[in-house]
Scaffold this motif. Sequence first.
Motif, PDB file in Angstrom:
ATOM      1  N   LYS A   1       1.207  -1.187  -0.246  1.00 19.36           N
ATOM      2  CA  LYS A   1      -0.038  -0.131   0.219  1.00 19.36           C
ATOM      3  C   LYS A   1       0.878   1.280   0.033  1.00 19.36           C
ATOM      4  O   LYS A   1       1.932   1.674   1.255  1.00 19.36           O
ATOM      5  CB  LYS A   1      -0.979   0.171   1.529  1.00 19.36           C
ATOM      6  CG  LYS A   1      -2.011  -1.190   1.400  1.00 19.36           C
ATOM      7  CD  LYS A   1      -2.683  -1.123  -0.287  1.00 19.36           C
ATOM      8  CE  LYS A   1      -4.298  -2.048   0.422  1.00 19.36           C
ATOM      9  NZ  LYS A   1      -4.556  -1.962  -0.828  1.00 19.36           N
ATOM     10  N   GLU A   2       0.812   2.304  -0.607  1.00 22.21           N
ATOM     11  CA  GLU A   2       1.535   2.980  -1.103  1.00 22.21           C
ATOM     12  C   GLU A   2       0.811   3.914   0.449  1.00 22.21           C
ATOM     13  O   GLU A   2      -0.487   4.319   0.796  1.00 22.21           O
ATOM     14  CB  GLU A   2       0.643   3.581  -2.154  1.00 22.21           C
ATOM     15  CG  GLU A   2       1.648   5.578  -2.360  1.00 22.21           C
ATOM     16  CD  GLU A   2       0.863   6.556  -3.375  1.00 22.21           C
ATOM     17  OE1 GLU A   2       1.033   7.545  -3.415  1.00 22.21           O
ATOM     18  OE2 GLU A   2       0.939   5.901  -4.808  1.00 22.21           O
ATOM     19  N   GLU A   3       1.801   4.594   1.514  1.00 14.12           N
ATOM     20  CA  GLU A   3       1.869   5.677   2.305  1.00 14.12           C
ATOM     21  C   GLU A   3       1.510   6.835   2.079  1.00 14.12           C
ATOM     22  O   GLU A   3       1.733   7.794   1.314  1.00 14.12           O
ATOM     23  CB  GLU A   3       3.708   5.421   2.836  1.00 14.12           C
ATOM     24  CG  GLU A   3       3.968   4.549   3.689  1.00 14.12           C
ATOM     25  CD  GLU A   3       4.765   4.502   3.815  1.00 14.12           C
ATOM     26  OE1 GLU A   3       4.546   4.863   5.354  1.00 14.12           O
ATOM     27  OE2 GLU A   3       6.051   4.016   3.823  1.00 14.12           O
TER      28      GLU A   3
ATOM     29  N   ALA B   1       8.099   9.933  -0.026  1.00 21.60           N
ATOM     30  CA  ALA B   1       7.833  10.408  -1.444  1.00 21.60           C
ATOM     31  C   ALA B   1       8.869  10.131  -2.164  1.00 21.60           C
ATOM     32  O   ALA B   1       8.463   9.227  -3.304  1.00 21.60           O
ATOM     33  CB  ALA B   1       7.697  11.716  -1.769  1.00 21.60           C
ATOM     34  N   VAL B   2       9.706   9.845  -2.087  1.00 20.18           N
ATOM     35  CA  VAL B   2      10.933   9.330  -2.489  1.00 20.18           C
ATOM     36  C   VAL B   2      10.474   7.925  -3.083  1.00 20.18           C
ATOM     37  O   VAL B   2      10.810   7.061  -4.465  1.00 20.18           O
ATOM     38  CB  VAL B   2      12.276   9.737  -2.886  1.00 20.18           C
ATOM     39  CG1 VAL B   2      12.888   9.635  -3.769  1.00 20.18           C
ATOM     40  CG2 VAL B   2      12.648  11.101  -2.927  1.00 20.18           C
ATOM     41  N   THR B   3      10.306   6.899  -1.703  1.00 21.08           N
ATOM     42  CA  THR B   3      10.495   5.268  -1.533  1.00 21.08           C
ATOM     43  C   THR B   3       8.919   5.439  -2.739  1.00 21.08           C
ATOM     44  O   THR B   3       9.056   4.287  -3.524  1.00 21.08           O
ATOM     45  CB  THR B   3      10.395   5.464  -0.275  1.00 21.08           C
ATOM     46  OG1 THR B   3      11.264   5.852   0.733  1.00 21.08           O
ATOM     47  CG2 THR B   3       9.768   3.624  -0.189  1.00 21.08           C
ATOM     48  N   ASN B   4       8.016   6.585  -2.229  1.00 17.67           N
ATOM     49  CA  ASN B   4       7.041   5.288  -2.997  1.00 17.67           C
ATOM     50  C   ASN B   4       6.656   5.086  -4.788  1.00 17.67           C
ATOM     51  O   ASN B   4       6.616   4.496  -4.933  1.00 17.67           O
ATOM     52  CB  ASN B   4       5.710   6.415  -3.071  1.00 17.67           C
ATOM     53  CG  ASN B   4       4.622   6.044  -1.365  1.00 17.67           C
ATOM     54  OD1 ASN B   4       5.039   5.126  -1.024  1.00 17.67           O
ATOM     55  ND2 ASN B   4       4.400   7.478  -0.789  1.00 17.67           N
TER      56      ASN B   4
ATOM     57  N   HIS C   1       6.933   2.007  -7.900  1.00 18.48           N
ATOM     58  CA  HIS C   1       5.827   2.068  -8.360  1.00 18.48           C
ATOM     59  C   HIS C   1       6.386   1.988  -9.831  1.00 18.48           C
ATOM     60  O   HIS C   1       6.648   1.471 -10.638  1.00 18.48           O
ATOM     61  CB  HIS C   1       5.140   3.572  -8.515  1.00 18.48           C
ATOM     62  CG  HIS C   1       3.999   3.452  -7.765  1.00 18.48           C
ATOM     63  ND1 HIS C   1       2.853   2.700  -8.153  1.00 18.48           N
ATOM     64  CD2 HIS C   1       3.818   3.957  -6.562  1.00 18.48           C
ATOM     65  CE1 HIS C   1       1.472   3.183  -6.995  1.00 18.48           C
ATOM     66  NE2 HIS C   1       2.345   3.284  -6.058  1.00 18.48           N
ATOM     67  N   LEU C   2       8.174   1.970 -10.023  1.00 23.96           N
ATOM     68  CA  LEU C   2       8.886   2.418 -11.004  1.00 23.96           C
ATOM     69  C   LEU C   2       9.422   0.920 -10.184  1.00 23.96           C
ATOM     70  O   LEU C   2      10.459   0.806 -12.147  1.00 23.96           O
ATOM     71  CB  LEU C   2      10.019   2.866 -10.706  1.00 23.96           C
ATOM     72  CG  LEU C   2       9.755   5.464 -11.020  1.00 23.96           C
ATOM     73  CD1 LEU C   2      10.071   5.538 -10.875  1.00 23.96           C
ATOM     74  CD2 LEU C   2       8.621   5.493 -12.738  1.00 23.96           C
TER      75      LEU C   2
END
Length: 375
Positions: free
Chosen positions: A106-108, A243-246, A250-251
């Motif tokens: 799940k995206e934080e 934010a960078v980790t999310n 996804h990449l």
Amino acid sequence: MSHLPERKEKICLNCGAALHGRFCHYCGQENIEPKDSFWHLVTHFVYDIIHFDGKFFSTLKYLLFRPGFLSHEYLRGRRADYLHPIRMYVFTSAFFFLIFFSFYQKEEAIEIKEKRDSPIEVIEDLHVEKARLEKKLAKDTNSISANILKERLKLVKADIAMVQRDSSLVDSVKSLSNGGGFTLVSLDNDRSYKELKTVKEYDSVQASLPEPERDGFLRRAIKRQDIHLNEKYKGDGSTILKAVTNKFIHLFPQMLFISLPLFGLLLLMLYAKHKQFYYVNHIIYSIHLYCALFIIILIGLWLNSILTAITHSEHDWIGSVFTLSGFFYLYKSMRNFYGQRRAITILKYIFLLLLSLLVMVLLFGIFFLFSAFIL
């Protein structure tokens, strides 16, 4: 083959070639009446699904229980009975990441916090910042950075006066960040640009410098993005990292796709003396390997979810078992596909793991930086 009647004319409607049978020998189009009924479209759609599923499940059986077999069949030219490796990868990876991102990753939520401490604590912080800037300004001999410090000091003094005048304006303080800041990468010991709050300020300072003293392309790009992220997320380092980790997660599918030809290149290096294996053969083997690992991981996740739901407790041993299964699958597929002795295969297996680790670390770093640059 469709069930529509064959045309009496023996000329292909697609390419105009003379026909000797139901199919064109030149382009492969079936010589049937061009008028389709709705029922024909439905039956053709159903047939394609059944045909795909039939090939998929028979291919899946060999993929999981006979490691290296499908790659060897492809090498020998026996391909019609199995799903094409590219279609297999597209379907398997799409299904895997759809399930993974929907249920297991799940995206934080990103929240930019504006909350300040009490007015007394904020004034104390402002006085500490004021003393730090005055001390630094006394030592700084560079006129450009001195001007930056003076502007920052002016802003701090204005914030002190504002909060002392009206403590309810504590959330309007601009000269204090909410966190420790964020840095993409440190290229040198020059940290004066950290005093800048906006990209516009940085560009203005760079424009005022002589051409030889300006930052190069790479350093300028990193510093500008560094300032942009701190400006966008109010200097909250933990929020920026989240934010960078999310974005990086996804990449991940793209990163794995790019790693495929690199993995094939490692295999080409390890089996360079075996001239019967071309680069494309290593790529086909890599595709089958990736597909199998996707399915193994997915089965492990599903099994862990089912047992957790039944027993209401975590089962870490499942992850360990399926991780070892993936490593064993890699060894077994190498042994079966390349056909070398056990000792040689084990040696190359170890080298492949080490080289793959280096490649993946490099890709992780590149994609993580790329994730930070596209925010």
